[in-house]
Design a protein around this motif. Structure first.
Motif, mmCIF file in Angstrom:
data_model
loop_
_atom_site.group_PDB
_atom_site.id
_atom_site.type_symbol
_atom_site.label_atom_id
_atom_site.label_comp_id
_atom_site.label_asym_id
_atom_site.label_seq_id
_atom_site.Cartn_x
_atom_site.Cartn_y
_atom_site.Cartn_z
ATOM 1 N N VAL A 25 68.614 74.830 29.773
ATOM 2 C CA VAL A 25 68.898 73.462 30.233
ATOM 3 C C VAL A 25 67.611 72.631 30.181
ATOM 4 O O VAL A 25 67.615 71.483 29.723
ATOM 5 N N GLU A 26 66.494 73.221 30.626
ATOM 6 C CA GLU A 26 65.204 72.491 30.580
ATOM 7 C C GLU A 26 64.894 72.063 29.136
ATOM 8 O O GLU A 26 64.488 70.939 28.880
ATOM 9 N N ARG A 27 65.106 72.972 28.197
ATOM 10 C CA ARG A 27 64.826 72.677 26.773
ATOM 11 C C ARG A 27 65.770 71.590 26.256
ATOM 12 O O ARG A 27 65.380 70.758 25.447
ATOM 13 N N VAL B 153 72.213 79.222 42.871
ATOM 14 C CA VAL B 153 71.166 78.249 43.213
ATOM 15 C C VAL B 153 69.870 78.699 42.544
ATOM 16 O O VAL B 153 69.584 79.906 42.494
ATOM 17 N N GLY B 154 69.122 77.759 42.007
ATOM 18 C CA GLY B 154 67.852 78.098 41.374
ATOM 19 C C GLY B 154 66.911 76.917 41.386
ATOM 20 O O GLY B 154 67.290 75.808 41.762
ATOM 21 N N PHE B 155 65.666 77.171 40.996
ATOM 22 C CA PHE B 155 64.722 76.063 40.820
ATOM 23 C C PHE B 155 63.672 76.458 39.798
ATOM 24 O O PHE B 155 63.437 77.646 39.549
ATOM 25 N N THR B 156 63.075 75.439 39.186
ATOM 26 C CA THR B 156 61.997 75.660 38.216
ATOM 27 C C THR B 156 60.787 74.845 38.642
ATOM 28 O O THR B 156 60.922 73.800 39.273
ATOM 29 N N TRP B 157 59.609 75.323 38.281
ATOM 30 C CA TRP B 157 58.411 74.472 38.275
ATOM 31 C C TRP B 157 57.889 74.532 36.853
ATOM 32 O O TRP B 157 58.018 75.562 36.181
ATOM 33 N N SER B 158 57.343 73.439 36.372
ATOM 34 C CA SER B 158 56.775 73.464 35.017
ATOM 35 C C SER B 158 55.668 72.444 34.868
ATOM 36 O O SER B 158 55.573 71.477 35.638
ATOM 37 N N ILE B 159 54.808 72.714 33.908
ATOM 38 C CA ILE B 159 53.758 71.782 33.491
ATOM 39 C C ILE B 159 54.228 71.227 32.150
ATOM 40 O O ILE B 159 54.511 72.005 31.229
ATOM 41 N N VAL B 160 54.347 69.900 32.073
ATOM 42 C CA VAL B 160 54.859 69.288 30.835
ATOM 43 C C VAL B 160 53.927 68.172 30.358
ATOM 44 O O VAL B 160 53.482 67.342 31.144
ATOM 45 N N GLN B 161 53.654 68.197 29.067
ATOM 46 C CA GLN B 161 52.887 67.118 28.442
ATOM 47 C C GLN B 161 53.894 66.061 28.012
ATOM 48 O O GLN B 161 54.845 66.370 27.282
ATOM 49 N N ILE B 162 53.732 64.822 28.505
ATOM 50 C CA ILE B 162 54.681 63.754 28.172
ATOM 51 C C ILE B 162 53.898 62.600 27.561
ATOM 52 O O ILE B 162 52.923 62.121 28.139
ATOM 53 N N SER B 163 54.344 62.161 26.368
ATOM 54 C CA SER B 163 53.748 60.950 25.809
ATOM 55 C C SER B 163 54.850 60.008 25.346
ATOM 56 O O SER B 163 55.955 60.421 24.988
ATOM 57 N N ALA B 164 54.541 58.709 25.397
ATOM 58 C CA ALA B 164 55.491 57.661 25.013
ATOM 59 C C ALA B 164 54.671 56.418 24.697
ATOM 60 O O ALA B 164 53.507 56.319 25.096
ATOM 61 N N GLU C 128 56.614 68.119 25.944
ATOM 62 C CA GLU C 128 56.336 69.491 25.531
ATOM 63 C C GLU C 128 56.056 70.330 26.772
ATOM 64 O O GLU C 128 55.184 69.997 27.573
ATOM 65 N N GLU C 129 56.809 71.415 26.923
ATOM 66 C CA GLU C 129 56.625 72.312 28.067
ATOM 67 C C GLU C 129 55.434 73.224 27.811
ATOM 68 O O GLU C 129 55.382 73.915 26.801
ATOM 69 N N LYS C 130 54.466 73.200 28.768
ATOM 70 C CA LYS C 130 53.252 74.009 28.603
ATOM 71 C C LYS C 130 53.376 75.341 29.327
ATOM 72 O O LYS C 130 52.765 76.331 28.947
ATOM 73 N N GLU C 131 54.143 75.316 30.450
ATOM 74 C CA GLU C 131 54.216 76.500 31.310
ATOM 75 C C GLU C 131 55.447 76.317 32.188
ATOM 76 O O GLU C 131 55.745 75.193 32.604
ATOM 77 N N ILE C 132 56.175 77.403 32.465
ATOM 78 C CA ILE C 132 57.361 77.271 33.326
ATOM 79 C C ILE C 132 57.554 78.519 34.179
ATOM 80 O O ILE C 132 57.214 79.635 33.749
ATOM 81 N N GLY C 133 58.064 78.329 35.381
ATOM 82 C CA GLY C 133 58.467 79.419 36.251
ATOM 83 C C GLY C 133 59.892 79.156 36.708
ATOM 84 O O GLY C 133 60.215 78.029 37.088
ATOM 85 N N VAL C 134 60.750 80.161 36.655
ATOM 86 C CA VAL C 134 62.150 80.019 37.073
ATOM 87 C C VAL C 134 62.452 81.005 38.189
ATOM 88 O O VAL C 134 62.095 82.180 38.085
ATOM 89 N N THR C 135 63.106 80.533 39.247
ATOM 90 C CA THR C 135 63.580 81.391 40.334
ATOM 91 C C THR C 135 65.059 81.103 40.492
ATOM 92 O O THR C 135 65.441 79.933 40.604
ATOM 93 N N CYS C 136 65.909 82.132 40.469
ATOM 94 C CA CYS C 136 67.337 81.843 40.653
ATOM 95 C C CYS C 136 68.093 83.015 41.248
ATOM 96 O O CYS C 136 67.700 84.170 41.105
ATOM 97 N N GLY C 137 69.149 82.665 41.959
ATOM 98 C CA GLY C 137 70.116 83.623 42.458
ATOM 99 C C GLY C 137 71.390 83.466 41.644
ATOM 100 O O GLY C 137 71.341 83.101 40.467
#
Lengths: 142, 142
Positions: free
Chosen positions: A10-12, A83-94, A71-80
């Motif tokens: 989904v993140e992608r 219910v779940g959650f993600t943290w990520s570092i993303v490079q965003i340009s516009a 562009e996703e640089k790093e991601i962590g996923v926790t889920c049951g």
């Protein structure tokens, strides 16, 4: 795919839709009712509801019609199971109409619920870290 | 207490510990190993691990030894059997040695896992919204 891989997919899908300027593709990944709560990088303090989230993206692509690149640089996923959650570092340009570019390393947290067999984002929080001396956003933190 | 109430109780425990300047009380609510990932309001981009989170709070109370006040204005909790997350709006104020006060309406998202029968924060994300014209933090957004 296991649950964590489904959430990563989904993140992608969101990243791909942003890069394509596809508002429908973006918002289809978020819960479709008024329960959606977004903490965006810029004002307002809080965006509530799917319709307002769609408006936010429509305005973002109007304001910055140049090519977007997430562009996703790093991601962590926790889920049951549902219910779940993600943290990520993303490079965003516009880019805006006069070619001025925004380019930053952002922090993104997204909360998920599995609804009708599908993982949907129900809460999202995007930010840049602040310089404590100036309280200004830092775009190139590492 | 149901699961959502247990998570809310952890949030209140963190607030109470901050208001008391109690570093042990704060960090005991967070997972005790290197899996902890924090996106704090100010630099760095990302804090990893329990030891670094403790150090962050020790430095915060050194830098701002005046009275801290954290007040929860609004909260949403989503949880399953062993994974959950919260979003909240929190008023945070603190003072430095020369009496200068920081006072802001922050956005906080916390990711939880139930480990050994206890809900612990495994990820936290704190931010102020930015003014898009200046990319400076806005302290009094509503």
């Amino acid at each position: 795919m296991n649950e964590a891989e489904e959430i990563k997919a989904v993140e992608r899908r969101i990243q791909k839709a942003i890069n394509a300027g596809d508002v429908n593709g973006i918002v289809s990944c978020y819960v479709g009712d008024d329960s959606l709560v977004i903490f965006d990088d810029v004002l307002p303090l809080k965006i509530t509801g799917h319709a307002n989230w769609r408006k936010t993206w429509e305005q973002a692509f109007e304001l910055l019609p140049g090519p977007w690149r997430v562009e996703e640089k790093e991601i962590g996923v926790t889920c049951g199971a549902d219910v779940g959650f993600t943290w990520s570092i993303v490079q965003i340009s516009a880019a805006n109409p006069v070619g001025q570019k925004i380019d930053g390393t952002f922090r993104l947290t997204q909360g998920y619920r599995k609804i009708g067999g599908q993982w949907l984002v129900t809460h999202s929080h995007l930010s840049l870290p602040l310089d404590p001396a100036t309280w200004s956003a830092v775009f190139d933190a590492r």
